[in-house]
Design an enzyme around this catalytic site. Structure first.
Site, short mmCIF file in Angstrom:
data_model
loop_
_atom_site.label_atom_id
_atom_site.label_comp_id
_atom_site.label_asym_id
_atom_site.label_seq_id
_atom_site.Cartn_x
_atom_site.Cartn_y
_atom_site.Cartn_z
N LYS A 111 38.41 44.32 50.71
CA LYS A 111 37.24 43.46 50.90
C LYS A 111 36.16 44.13 51.74
O LYS A 111 34.99 43.85 51.57
CB LYS A 111 37.65 42.11 51.52
CG LYS A 111 38.46 41.25 50.55
CD LYS A 111 38.55 39.79 50.98
CE LYS A 111 39.25 38.97 49.89
NZ LYS A 111 39.38 37.56 50.24
N LYS A 170 43.86 42.11 39.90
CA LYS A 170 44.35 40.73 39.84
C LYS A 170 43.20 39.76 39.60
O LYS A 170 42.06 40.03 39.95
CB LYS A 170 45.12 40.37 41.11
CG LYS A 170 44.29 39.90 42.27
CD LYS A 170 45.20 39.36 43.37
CE LYS A 170 44.40 38.62 44.43
NZ LYS A 170 43.92 37.31 43.99
N LYS A 213 39.74 34.21 42.59
CA LYS A 213 38.76 33.15 42.43
C LYS A 213 37.40 33.53 42.98
O LYS A 213 36.40 32.92 42.63
CB LYS A 213 39.27 31.82 42.99
CG LYS A 213 39.52 31.73 44.45
CD LYS A 213 39.91 30.30 44.80
CE LYS A 213 41.04 30.23 45.80
NZ LYS A 213 40.90 31.10 46.96
P1 ATP Z 1 40.05 35.27 47.02
O1 ATP Z 1 39.43 36.21 46.03
O2 ATP Z 1 39.07 34.35 47.68
O3 ATP Z 1 41.01 35.93 47.96
P2 ATP Z 1 42.35 34.41 45.49
O4 ATP Z 1 42.25 34.04 44.06
O5 ATP Z 1 42.99 35.70 45.83
O6 ATP Z 1 40.90 34.27 46.09
P3 ATP Z 1 43.71 33.08 47.71
O7 ATP Z 1 43.13 31.86 48.33
O8 ATP Z 1 43.58 34.39 48.41
O9 ATP Z 1 43.08 33.21 46.23
O10 ATP Z 1 45.23 32.82 47.37
C1 ATP Z 1 45.74 31.55 46.99
C2 ATP Z 1 47.15 31.69 46.48
O11 ATP Z 1 47.11 32.17 45.14
C3 ATP Z 1 48.03 32.68 47.24
O12 ATP Z 1 49.33 32.15 47.34
C4 ATP Z 1 48.03 33.91 46.38
O13 ATP Z 1 49.20 34.67 46.54
C5 ATP Z 1 47.93 33.31 44.99
N1 ATP Z 1 47.25 34.19 44.04
C6 ATP Z 1 45.98 34.66 44.17
N2 ATP Z 1 45.64 35.40 43.09
C7 ATP Z 1 46.72 35.40 42.26
C8 ATP Z 1 46.99 35.99 41.00
N3 ATP Z 1 46.07 36.71 40.35
N4 ATP Z 1 48.20 35.78 40.42
C9 ATP Z 1 49.13 35.04 41.06
N5 ATP Z 1 48.95 34.46 42.27
C10 ATP Z 1 47.76 34.63 42.88
MG MG Z 2 43.16 36.46 47.91
#
Ligand code: ATP
Ligand code: MG
Length: 329
Positions: free
Chosen positions: A111, A193, A196
């Site tokens: 990040k 990955k 969001k």
């Molecule tokens: P950001 O980009 O804001 O970090 P994010 O999609 O990574 O968003 P988080 O809020 O960091 O979301 O994580 C929320 C939950 O979703 C965590 O338990 C994380 O392990 C899971 N998670 C995030 N991305 C994935 C993915 N691509 N596949 C499976 N699990 C995921």
């Molecule tokens: Mg994340």
């Protein structure tokens, strides 16, 4: 009952990755464990956020938890910034963490290397805040996708360090990785990955996307030129990602999904995956619409805050006494 804690950032509508990797496991564990679910808005501000958007995303995320199946009669759902103990614990744990170990976190490296983004000090000190979130609730298990594994390991290190230095204060939590589909990939770059916060709208399926949007995004998902549906993560990451998505949402094994598309091209394959996604999300989207503007949602969040606050402030008292802060003994 053993306790589970999990936090999700309100940084945009949750993706299919979040749903498969996290939300679905939450729903499964709530009968077996004492479950605490937290909307970690203080983590979200480690990156620049638009205040109005953040405010809306918090409410949307709360409604999403409930629509996905979190039952407030079984679980606690609350907003991190509404329980002051999190910032307090985060500070104490920052003071026993070293800069070097925080700089080694891959999420910090990822990040902070993005162009045109100012790197806040909070982005570096976020893991001790996350450790505080977990440790405040005497958590036994943390169910997360494997992108969070390193942070949970750090949480364990900090808990052990604190216990050793100041006397046994924390339960040292274990990580629980999902059995299947641990990491859903971006539709546009299947080596990354799905996230969001991804700026490319076509890269992610959002849990609130309309059926038409879902079809379109899956249709334009990056695959390969072989034209054969088979599972091979290394050489066919795009196709393999879509196979994992259909498999996890239908309960079929990857082999069963591959067999379904034998002799078919990517057009049929993508249409089938899209159908599986749309069917799975339909009831979740319907429940979400009922909740989002309802007073019921606020009532659930008020109760969650009060329950969380009672547990967390007792842990703060123990932490402060152990460290010699204030007049507590
Ligand atoms: P950001 O980009 O804001 O970090 P994010 O999609 O990574 O968003 P988080 O809020 O960091 O979301 O994580 C929320 C939950 O979703 C965590 O338990 C994380 O392990 C899971 N998670 C995030 N991305 C994935 C993915 N691509 N596949 C499976 N699990 C995921
Ligand atoms: Mg994340």
């Amino acid at each position: 009952k053993k306790r589970i804690f999990s936090g999700v950032q309100p940084t945009g509508v949750i993706t299919l990755g979040n749903y498969i990797g996290a939300f679905r496991q939450f729903v499964e564990v709530q009968d077996e464990y004492d479950s605490i679910f937290c909307i970690v808005d203080q983590h979200a501000i480690t990156m620049p956020q638009d205040p109005k958007e953040l405010h809306e995303n918090i409410r949307k995320l709360a409604a999403t938890y409930l629509a996905a199946g979190i039952d407030p009669n079984k679980s606690t759902l609350f907003i991190q910034s509404e329980v002051p103990a999190h910032a307090q614990a985060g500070w104490m744990l920052q003071c026993i963490a070293s800069i070097g170990e925080l700089e080694r976190m891959t999420q910090f490296k990822d990040k902070s290397s993005k162009e045109n983004v100012s790197v806040s000090a909070g982005l570096l000190t976020y893991p001790p805040l996350m450790a505080g979130d977990i440790l405040l609730y005497n958590t036994h298990l943390v169910p997360v996708g494997d992108d969070q594994k390193q942070h949970i390991e750090l949480t364990r290190d900090l808990a052990e360090r604190f216990n050793k230095r100041f006397g046994k204060t924390f339960v040292v939590p274990d990580i629980q990785l999902p059995k299947n589909g641990a990491r859903i990939k971006s539709l546009q770059d299947p080596t990354k990955k799905m996230s969001k916060s991804d700026a490319n709208a076509k890269a992610t399926i959002r849990i609130l996307d309309e059926p038409k949007q879902i079809e379109k995004k899956i249709k334009s998902a990056v695959t390969d030129s072989e034209g054969v549906v088979r599972f091979d993560v290394e050489n066919k990451p795009g196709v393999s990602n879509l196979l994992i998505i259909e498999s996890s949402l239908t309960g079929k094994t990857v082999d069963e999904v591959v067999a379904k598309y034998e002799g078919k091209g990517y057009g049929d394959f993508k249409a089938g995956v899209a159908e599986a996604v749309i069917n799975h999300l339909a009831p979740i989207q319907a429940r979400y619409k009922e909740l989002i503007d309802s007073p019921e949602l606020d009532h659930i969040l008020d109760e969650g805050r009060d329950k969380a606050n009672a547990i967390a402030s007792a842990t703060i008292d123990r932490m402060e006494a152990a460290m010699g802060l204030g007049r507590k003994v």
